[in-house]
Design a protein around this motif. Structure first.
Motif, PDB file in Angstrom:
ATOM      1  N   TYR A  39      39.293  48.543  46.220  1.00 16.71           N
ATOM      2  CA  TYR A  39      39.254  47.243  45.570  1.00 16.71           C
ATOM      3  C   TYR A  39      40.376  47.243  44.535  1.00 16.71           C
ATOM      4  N   VAL A  40      41.402  46.467  44.804  1.00 17.38           N
ATOM      5  CA  VAL A  40      42.619  46.463  44.001  1.00 17.38           C
ATOM      6  C   VAL A  40      42.309  45.923  42.603  1.00 17.38           C
ATOM      7  N   ALA A  41      42.721  46.689  41.591  1.00 18.36           N
ATOM      8  CA  ALA A  41      42.445  46.339  40.192  1.00 18.36           C
ATOM      9  C   ALA A  41      42.940  44.938  39.857  1.00 18.36           C
ATOM     10  N   ASP A  42      42.160  44.232  39.054  1.00 21.13           N
ATOM     11  CA  ASP A  42      42.527  42.917  38.514  1.00 21.13           C
ATOM     12  C   ASP A  42      42.844  41.890  39.601  1.00 21.13           C
ATOM     13  N   SER A  43      42.112  41.970  40.717  1.00 22.07           N
ATOM     14  CA  SER A  43      42.348  41.021  41.812  1.00 22.07           C
ATOM     15  C   SER A  43      41.068  40.846  42.619  1.00 22.07           C
ATOM     16  N   ARG A  44      41.134  40.004  43.626  1.00 21.96           N
ATOM     17  CA  ARG A  44      40.047  39.831  44.584  1.00 21.96           C
ATOM     18  C   ARG A  44      40.459  40.426  45.943  1.00 21.96           C
ATOM     19  N   LEU A  45      41.361  41.386  45.898  1.00 22.07           N
ATOM     20  CA  LEU A  45      41.921  41.988  47.106  1.00 22.07           C
ATOM     21  C   LEU A  45      41.244  43.314  47.434  1.00 22.07           C
ATOM     22  N   PHE A  62      43.727  44.223  55.238  1.00 17.21           N
ATOM     23  CA  PHE A  62      43.967  43.740  53.880  1.00 17.21           C
ATOM     24  C   PHE A  62      43.160  42.452  53.779  1.00 17.21           C
ATOM     25  N   CYS A  63      42.331  42.329  52.753  1.00 14.64           N
ATOM     26  CA  CYS A  63      41.366  41.240  52.680  1.00 14.64           C
ATOM     27  C   CYS A  63      41.393  40.581  51.311  1.00 14.64           C
ATOM     28  N   LYS A  64      41.110  39.288  51.317  1.00 15.20           N
ATOM     29  CA  LYS A  64      40.889  38.569  50.070  1.00 15.20           C
ATOM     30  C   LYS A  64      39.642  37.723  50.250  1.00 15.20           C
ATOM     31  N   LYS A  65      38.712  37.883  49.308  1.00 17.78           N
ATOM     32  CA  LYS A  65      37.518  37.034  49.267  1.00 17.78           C
ATOM     33  C   LYS A  65      37.704  36.046  48.124  1.00 17.78           C
ATOM     34  N   PRO A  75      34.776  31.838  51.408  1.00 17.50           N
ATOM     35  CA  PRO A  75      35.993  31.969  52.215  1.00 17.50           C
ATOM     36  C   PRO A  75      36.541  33.397  52.133  1.00 17.50           C
ATOM     37  N   ILE A  76      37.102  33.835  53.245  1.00 17.62           N
ATOM     38  CA  ILE A  76      37.662  35.176  53.329  1.00 17.62           C
ATOM     39  C   ILE A  76      38.866  35.149  54.265  1.00 17.62           C
ATOM     40  N   VAL A  77      39.854  35.960  53.958  1.00 25.08           N
ATOM     41  CA  VAL A  77      41.029  36.130  54.815  1.00 25.08           C
ATOM     42  C   VAL A  77      41.199  37.622  55.083  1.00 25.08           C
ATOM     43  N   ARG A 156      27.623  43.927  45.148  1.00 29.33           N
ATOM     44  CA  ARG A 156      28.888  43.492  45.752  1.00 29.33           C
ATOM     45  C   ARG A 156      29.843  44.674  45.761  1.00 29.33           C
ATOM     46  N   GLY A 157      30.628  44.773  46.808  1.00 33.30           N
ATOM     47  CA  GLY A 157      31.511  45.925  46.995  1.00 33.30           C
ATOM     48  C   GLY A 157      32.400  46.231  45.808  1.00 33.30           C
TER      49      GLY A 157
END
Length: 177
Positions: A39-45, A62-65, A75-77, A156-157
């Motif tokens: 879980y990338v710091a300071d992001s939703r990535l 690579f995901c973004k919620k 939504p998720i990508v 949550r993850g």
């Protein structure tokens, strides 16, 4: 009643519920995938590496919620990565969660059972996805579940990636009461 969700371009809405597992089905003969999420710091990535117990080649995502007012739908990508792209992105600062994911069919729905490792050892969560929030609400909890934790941000993850073994045990102790 369905919640209106603003879906960014290229995103899909994911409808899911999560449950705390208290009586885990026998998984010893089942294939699984080992998932390592950063879980990338300071992001939703999130950067994800998946290895398969059946010997298939690993997969990388690579995901973004996106945020949502709905507890069950957001939504998720997802973007599939090459091993080299994963290697590059996995160097980003963040917190990691590692788990084994098993698949189990119950009443025509495919459930994931996540058996966590490391500081989260002892935590087992089950999740199910459906095609809509209405279909999701209609599902009865699986027999191995103890408590639905869909709306509990603790599970949550991205939060679990920051939790210590002591914090997890404290939370589970509160839920056992």
């Amino acid at each position: 009643m369905a919640t209106d969700i603003d879906v960014p371009k290229y995103a899909e809405v994911e409808h899911e519920r999560r449950f705390l597992v208290y009586r885990c089905p026998d998984l010893s003969e089942r294939d699984y995938r080992t998932i390592e999420d950063i879980y990338v710091a300071d992001s939703r990535l999130r950067v994800r590496a998946i290895t398969f117990s059946d010997g298939r080649p690993p997969a990388f995502k690579f995901c973004k919620k996106y945020p949502s007012d709905s507890v069950t739908s957001a939504p998720i990508v997802n973007i599939y990565l090459t091993a080299g792209e994963y290697e590059l992105l996995s160097r980003l600062s963040g917190n990691t969660v590692r788990k084994r994911r098993y698949r189990l069919d119950f009443e025509g729905m495919l459930y994931s059972i996540d058996v966590f490792e490391g500081a989260l050892a002892g935590l087992i969560l089950s999740e199910v996805e459906a095609s809509s929030s209405d279909a999701l609400r209609a599902l009865a909890p699986p027999p191995w579940s103890r408590l639905e934790v869909t709306g509990d941000d603790f599970f949550r993850g991205a939060n679990l990636a920051t939790v210590s073994a002591a914090e997890l045990q404290g939370k589970l102790s509160l839920l056992r009461r």
